[in-house]
Design a protein around this motif. Structure first.
Motif, PDB file in Angstrom:
ATOM      1  N   ALA A  91     -12.631  -0.707   2.610  1.00  0.00           N
ATOM      2  CA  ALA A  91     -12.971  -1.301   1.303  1.00  0.00           C
ATOM      3  C   ALA A  91     -14.144  -1.210   0.679  1.00  0.00           C
ATOM      4  N   ALA A  92     -15.324  -0.472   1.666  1.00  0.00           N
ATOM      5  CA  ALA A  92     -16.870  -0.611   1.003  1.00  0.00           C
ATOM      6  C   ALA A  92     -17.251  -1.893   0.619  1.00  0.00           C
ATOM      7  N   ASP A  93     -16.604  -3.029   1.436  1.00  0.00           N
ATOM      8  CA  ASP A  93     -17.197  -4.286   1.041  1.00  0.00           C
ATOM      9  C   ASP A  93     -18.121  -4.865   2.241  1.00  0.00           C
ATOM     10  N   GLN A 104       1.005  -1.330  -0.088  1.00  0.00           N
ATOM     11  CA  GLN A 104      -0.081  -0.088   0.026  1.00  0.00           C
ATOM     12  C   GLN A 104       0.764   1.096   0.174  1.00  0.00           C
ATOM     13  N   ASP A 105       1.930   1.212   0.795  1.00  0.00           N
ATOM     14  CA  ASP A 105       2.856   2.481   0.843  1.00  0.00           C
ATOM     15  C   ASP A 105       3.653   2.702  -0.201  1.00  0.00           C
ATOM     16  N   SER A 106       4.147   1.456  -0.799  1.00  0.00           N
ATOM     17  CA  SER A 106       5.233   1.631  -2.007  1.00  0.00           C
ATOM     18  C   SER A 106       4.760   1.461  -3.321  1.00  0.00           C
ATOM     19  N   CYS A 107       3.706   1.091  -3.650  1.00  0.00           N
ATOM     20  CA  CYS A 107       3.190   0.782  -5.006  1.00  0.00           C
ATOM     21  C   CYS A 107       2.284   1.668  -5.518  1.00  0.00           C
ATOM     22  N   ARG A 131      -9.795   1.024  -7.565  1.00  0.00           N
ATOM     23  CA  ARG A 131     -10.408  -0.096  -7.419  1.00  0.00           C
ATOM     24  C   ARG A 131      -9.498  -1.117  -6.728  1.00  0.00           C
ATOM     25  N   VAL A 132      -8.170  -0.947  -7.217  1.00  0.00           N
ATOM     26  CA  VAL A 132      -7.301  -1.869  -6.453  1.00  0.00           C
ATOM     27  C   VAL A 132      -7.170  -1.401  -5.096  1.00  0.00           C
ATOM     28  N   GLU A 133      -7.196  -0.155  -4.800  1.00  0.00           N
ATOM     29  CA  GLU A 133      -6.964   0.168  -3.344  1.00  0.00           C
ATOM     30  C   GLU A 133      -7.937  -0.595  -2.463  1.00  0.00           C
ATOM     31  N   LYS A 134      -9.349  -0.337  -2.764  1.00  0.00           N
ATOM     32  CA  LYS A 134     -10.326  -0.617  -2.224  1.00  0.00           C
ATOM     33  C   LYS A 134      -9.957  -2.384  -2.199  1.00  0.00           C
ATOM     34  N   ALA A 135      -9.703  -3.062  -3.051  1.00  0.00           N
ATOM     35  CA  ALA A 135      -9.501  -4.549  -3.138  1.00  0.00           C
ATOM     36  C   ALA A 135      -8.546  -4.773  -1.846  1.00  0.00           C
ATOM     37  N   LEU A 136      -7.300  -3.960  -1.816  1.00  0.00           N
ATOM     38  CA  LEU A 136      -6.236  -4.235  -0.844  1.00  0.00           C
ATOM     39  C   LEU A 136      -6.866  -4.083   0.425  1.00  0.00           C
ATOM     40  N   HIS A 137      -7.750  -3.337   0.840  1.00  0.00           N
ATOM     41  CA  HIS A 137      -8.437  -3.161   1.883  1.00  0.00           C
ATOM     42  C   HIS A 137      -9.094  -4.296   2.325  1.00  0.00           C
ATOM     43  N   GLY A 138      -9.889  -4.792   1.296  1.00  0.00           N
ATOM     44  CA  GLY A 138     -10.654  -6.020   1.518  1.00  0.00           C
ATOM     45  C   GLY A 138      -9.808  -7.376   1.759  1.00  0.00           C
TER      46      GLY A 138
END
Length: 418
Positions: free
Chosen positions: A234-236, A183-186, A191-198
């Motif tokens: 993630a709003a999941d 999250q910090d380095s990439c 869409r990918v940001e929310k998927a990462l939180h999920g």
């Protein structure tokens, strides 16, 4: 030119070892490193295996490696050398010596062979086996990267269902750290940001269950709370429902039964619970337990019926997410048994537990052990010591790694011996 009958044997690729590398997510290099590590544990001196050795084993160029490689390989994959696809050079070469640290003057002190490498593995070993260290922490992330993350999370969950918590809490939290670094380095899109939180929410939830199974309730509570926070980011809806369900279970385990009922009812009001019959079935079944423990007998009966009705709609809901892989008619019977026990209906609880054990597939070894202990407890409650002893005797918990189940089993055994 064709070789003569007495010529060299045609090289045959070791497809069995190749498949094991895929199964355990090893590259040639990572397996060589693991062989060297295990060599150090066995012989007290690190090995000299390289990726070239691994390539020669798979290509069939080397059909029976030296003992210094075979012994570590047997331990890594928990199967004999011939089960790894290797072919002995002669009848005597197949008899490998006992590894030095496994020799013991008192055979009773030797621990039983573990059925799975995962059981005795350190968190670092599990991370390597799953390829968690291969998740990128620089560059641009895509949804394909997230798909691979979820595949590894699914494998973590599958191991939990099979053997219990073990090192999985440490492994899951280590993976969270890896994803935090990503999250910090990439770079990535929304869409990918929310998927990462999920994905992080899923890992926290898995870690919470593993901590709970390992007898660490305070740590489990923190992990479940972190799971909810990431699910909201993630709003999941599915991850949020899962987190609320786990928090309700945590409250119940801590004796806060009214709070557990309130949390579960709130979760049932979510859109995801209304849309997904699996989540609805699980929440209703857990709500029934909470209601039984708060003396709401009619509410518990209604919730059990609602769980059955929700599960009747599962076939039309498509494939289940991996974290709900445990939910089945067997699990619902087991949860109903806990409800009946809380209501003091021990005969119905015993019948429901017996049904759960009958319906469980062989792969759900942790659940089988859990409900076997539950059955023995119910039999003792009804003063049927002989049947409880038979239930315990039939239970093989040697390949599990669950302090929670082990503690309950030990309590049953103490009761039987007094």
């Amino acid at each position: 030119m064709l070789s003569s009958p007495g010529g060299p044997m045609e090289r045959q690729r070791n497809t069995r070892l190749e498949a094991l590398l895929t199964e355990f997510d090893f590259s040639h290099t990572s397996l060589a490193k693991e062989v060297n590590k295990v060599t150090g544990e066995i012989f007290g001196k690190a090995g000299d295996c390289t990726d070239r050795h691994v390539r020669r084993w798979i290509s069939g160029e080397v059909r029976w490696p030296w003992t210094k490689y075979l012994l570590p390989l047997e331990r890594i994959f928990d199967r004999p050398a011939q089960g790894l696809g290797f072919v002995p050079r002669g009848k005597h070469s197949a008899n490998l010596p006992t590894p030095p640290q496994l020799r013991s003057p008192a055979p009773k002190e030797v621990e039983p062979v573990q059925r799975r490498r995962f059981i005795a593995a350190s968190a670092a070993t599990v991370v390597l086996a799953l390829g968690i260290d291969q998740t990128p922490v620089r560059g641009r992330l895509s949804m394909s990267d997230i798909d691979r993350v979820h595949e590894r999370i699914g494998r973590l969950d599958a191991h939990f269902f099979e053997i219990g918590g073990g090192p999985l809490a440490e492994t899951a939290t280590a993976y969270v750290g890896r994803l935090r670094d990503a999250q910090d380095s990439c770079t990535y899109g929304g869409r990918v940001e929310k998927a990462l939180h999920g994905a992080i929410s899923s890992l926290y939830a898995s870690a919470g269950w593993a901590a709970h199974d390992g007898g660490e309730p305070a740590r489990a509570a923190l992990l479940h709370t972190a799971s909810l926070q990431s699910a909201l980011l993630a709003a999941d809806p599915s991850a949020t429902a899962r987190a609320w369900s786990n928090l309700a279970l945590q409250a119940r385990m801590e004796g806060r039964h009214r709070e557990a009922v309130q949390i579960t009812k709130a979760a049932l009001e979510s859109r995801r619970a209304r849309q997904d019959p699996r989540i609805a079935a699980l929440l209703h079944a857990r709500l029934a337990i909470g209601q039984a423990r708060t003396a709401d007998r009619s509410g518990a009966a209604r919730s059990l019926l609602a769980a059955e009705k929700a599960y009747d709609r599962v076939d039309a809901a498509g494939p289940a997410p991996t974290w709900l892989g445990f939910l089945s008619p067997a699990e619902l019977s087991g949860l109903a048994a806990i409800t009946y026990e809380a209501l003091g209906q021990y005969d119905r609880a015993e019948a429901a537990t017996t049904q759960a054990l009958r319906l469980l597939p062989p792969s759900m070894r942790r659940s089988h052990a859990y409900y076997s202990v539950q059955l023995a407890e119910l039999q003792l409650t009804q003063r049927d010591r002989a049947q409880a002893a038979a239930t315990v005797q039939a239970l093989d918990a040697s390949s599990l790694d669950s302090r929670r189940i082990a503690g309950r089993l030990a309590a049953v055994q103490r009761t039987l011996t007094t």
